[in-house]
Structures are given as C-alpha cells and as structure tokens.
Design an enzyme around this catalytic site. Sequence first.
Site, PDB file in Angstrom:
ATOM      1  N   VAL A 175      19.246  10.526 -11.514  1.00 32.08           N
ATOM      2  CA  VAL A 175      20.211   9.422 -11.529  1.00 32.08           C
ATOM      3  C   VAL A 175      21.050   9.533 -10.255  1.00 32.08           C
ATOM      4  O   VAL A 175      21.692  10.565 -10.032  1.00 32.08           O
ATOM      5  CB  VAL A 175      21.127   9.481 -12.767  1.00 32.08           C
ATOM      6  CG1 VAL A 175      22.171   8.370 -12.704  1.00 32.08           C
ATOM      7  CG2 VAL A 175      20.313   9.379 -14.045  1.00 32.08           C
ATOM      8  N   HIS A 183      21.035   0.179  -7.313  1.00 30.99           N
ATOM      9  CA  HIS A 183      21.496  -0.750  -8.348  1.00 30.99           C
ATOM     10  C   HIS A 183      22.907  -1.254  -8.029  1.00 30.99           C
ATOM     11  O   HIS A 183      23.268  -2.372  -8.388  1.00 30.99           O
ATOM     12  CB  HIS A 183      21.481  -0.073  -9.713  1.00 30.99           C
ATOM     13  CG  HIS A 183      20.107   0.081 -10.287  1.00 30.99           C
ATOM     14  ND1 HIS A 183      19.393  -0.974 -10.797  1.00 30.99           N
ATOM     15  CD2 HIS A 183      19.317   1.175 -10.413  1.00 30.99           C
ATOM     16  CE1 HIS A 183      18.215  -0.543 -11.231  1.00 30.99           C
ATOM     17  NE2 HIS A 183      18.142   0.762 -11.010  1.00 30.99           N
ATOM     18  N   ASP A 190      15.047  -2.664 -12.504  1.00 31.61           N
ATOM     19  CA  ASP A 190      14.061  -1.870 -13.228  1.00 31.61           C
ATOM     20  C   ASP A 190      13.269  -2.829 -14.112  1.00 31.61           C
ATOM     21  O   ASP A 190      13.854  -3.525 -14.955  1.00 31.61           O
ATOM     22  CB  ASP A 190      14.744  -0.810 -14.092  1.00 31.61           C
ATOM     23  CG  ASP A 190      15.398   0.288 -13.265  1.00 31.61           C
ATOM     24  OD1 ASP A 190      15.090   0.373 -12.061  1.00 31.61           O
ATOM     25  OD2 ASP A 190      16.226   1.034 -13.823  1.00 31.61           O
ATOM     26  N   GLU A 238       9.445   6.666  -9.715  1.00 28.19           N
ATOM     27  CA  GLU A 238       9.929   5.715 -10.712  1.00 28.19           C
ATOM     28  C   GLU A 238       9.046   4.465 -10.698  1.00 28.19           C
ATOM     29  O   GLU A 238       9.283   3.543  -9.908  1.00 28.19           O
ATOM     30  CB  GLU A 238      11.387   5.335 -10.444  1.00 28.19           C
ATOM     31  CG  GLU A 238      12.359   6.483 -10.619  1.00 28.19           C
ATOM     32  CD  GLU A 238      13.814   6.045 -10.560  1.00 28.19           C
ATOM     33  OE1 GLU A 238      14.068   4.871 -10.196  1.00 28.19           O
ATOM     34  OE2 GLU A 238      14.692   6.866 -10.880  1.00 28.19           O
ATOM     35  N   HIS A 241      11.048   0.930 -10.834  1.00 26.28           N
ATOM     36  CA  HIS A 241      12.146   0.544  -9.944  1.00 26.28           C
ATOM     37  C   HIS A 241      11.631  -0.270  -8.752  1.00 26.28           C
ATOM     38  O   HIS A 241      10.881   0.235  -7.924  1.00 26.28           O
ATOM     39  CB  HIS A 241      12.863   1.803  -9.437  1.00 26.28           C
ATOM     40  CG  HIS A 241      14.088   1.528  -8.614  1.00 26.28           C
ATOM     41  ND1 HIS A 241      15.364   1.779  -9.070  1.00 26.28           N
ATOM     42  CD2 HIS A 241      14.239   1.033  -7.364  1.00 26.28           C
ATOM     43  CE1 HIS A 241      16.239   1.453  -8.136  1.00 26.28           C
ATOM     44  NE2 HIS A 241      15.566   0.991  -7.088  1.00 26.28           N
TER      45      HIS A 241
END
Length: 266
Positions: A175, A183, A190, A238, A241
């Site tokens: 994170v 973000h 996402d 990820e 993402h």
Amino acid sequence: MSTVSLSTTYSPQNRRRKKRMRQARRRLTLLLAALGLSGLMGAVLTELGSALIEHFSPYSPPPAQIAPLSADEGQALPAEQDWRLTLVNADHPLAEGYVPELTEIDASGRRIDRRIAGELKRMLADMEQEGLSPLVCSAYRTWEKQTNLFNNQLNKQRAQGLSAAEAAGAASAIVAAPGTSEHQLGLAVDIVSLEYQTLDDGQERTLEFQWLQEHCWEYGFILRYPPKLSHRTGVIYEPWHYRYVGAEAAWAIMSQGICLEDYLGV
C-alpha cells in the site's frame, strides 16, 4: 523482460469484425452495380480488401514509435508539459494537499480526474458490450483514506514482528504511503471482474483481465504494476491497477512490456 502480447484472442469480437467486413463489401458491391460500374467491382474490391482488414483489425498500427525520454526530460515532462505522464512513486511524491478536479464515475460515488472520465467510461462500456463484467473497486483516494490504508498495512507488518523500518518498507510495497499513491493523483483505477473481486494474482484468469491486456492501451490506460518489474516500480505485481497515460504512451509501454518508470527514463 517480457512483452505483453497484443494478438487477437477474444473470439466474439473477432466474429463481429468479420461480419462488419462482409457487410461493407456487400454494400460496396450493390453501390457499384447501381452505378453501372460492375466491370470495376473486382478491381475495387481487391484494393478495398486490405483497407477493410486494416480498419477492422483488433489493433490499429501504432502511432509513430515513441522513444523513451531521457532522465532529464522525464523529470521535467510530467510537471511542466504533459499531465498524463505525471510520475507518482516513493521518489516522486505529490505536492502535499494536491487534489485534482474530480468527477463521479458511478452510482457509488467513486471519483477520478475529470479529464479521463470519458475514456474510462468508454472502455468499461465496450467491455460490457462484449459480455464482460468489469468493476471499478477503487478510484481516487483522499489523503485521509490513503493514510488509513497505509497505517492498517503498517500495523499488520509490525504484528509479524518486523521493526518499524522493516514494517514501513514492507507496507509501502503493498500500500503506497500517503502522497506516493497514484490513486491520489486521480489517474488510476482498480478494475476487477464482478465474478472475482479478490485483489490477488487470480485476476489474471478472468476474461476481464485478458481483455484489458489486449485493449486497455486503446483507451490510454496501462497495467501500471506488471509482473517482474517490482524492482523498478517499487510496488508488487497488481493485475488490477490501471493508470491513464494517453494512447500513444500506453501503446509504447504495453507493447514493449515495460513500466512507466522505464518509459520516462527515470
């Protein structure tokens, strides 16, 4: 370094393209016949064939190949010239308190930078037309939200017996620390499958992920944190993402299997 395949794999879309090709050829034949130019049909259709195939192919020829920027250019470009290529990571944090001009994208109130809303909505609508079920599970995050998410992950790492420094390093790979998350920039979302909403590598097996790997660049998006490039991005793989960078940069990044850091040369 692996390269993302941009080959045709999604058969329903291919069938529709072939149907449109047949319809276009049929309409041209009828038009020429009506004009009394039947003798020209064969030659015209032969010349038209390659144009139709190119027009309805799954990928248009890429724009002029974009060379990666030098380190100096990469540092200057996001801040001074092209907002789409703004780099946000641990080494390039956002200005404290930065908030983009936002717009809502769904009934749940999720928001993104208003400048990319049109392309995101178009991409999601095209996926739904293909029978897919994409779900945006995260979009813009406030500083407070990002701080809470990071602290929660930090506490999890500390609970495993890591020192404060070790926990901070481990947490930031999962994170992003406040001020270092895309973000917060408003240019990242996402996207998961409605049928599989877990944020793990299982997203790779969904049709939504597979479609995005082929087509996200057409709408200006990239898979921001690809596999085997965590040493460059500082973030784990990820498969959910996606980051907006504009179509030209997106093509260069996705077709070469690189990350934004590589493209900017930083």
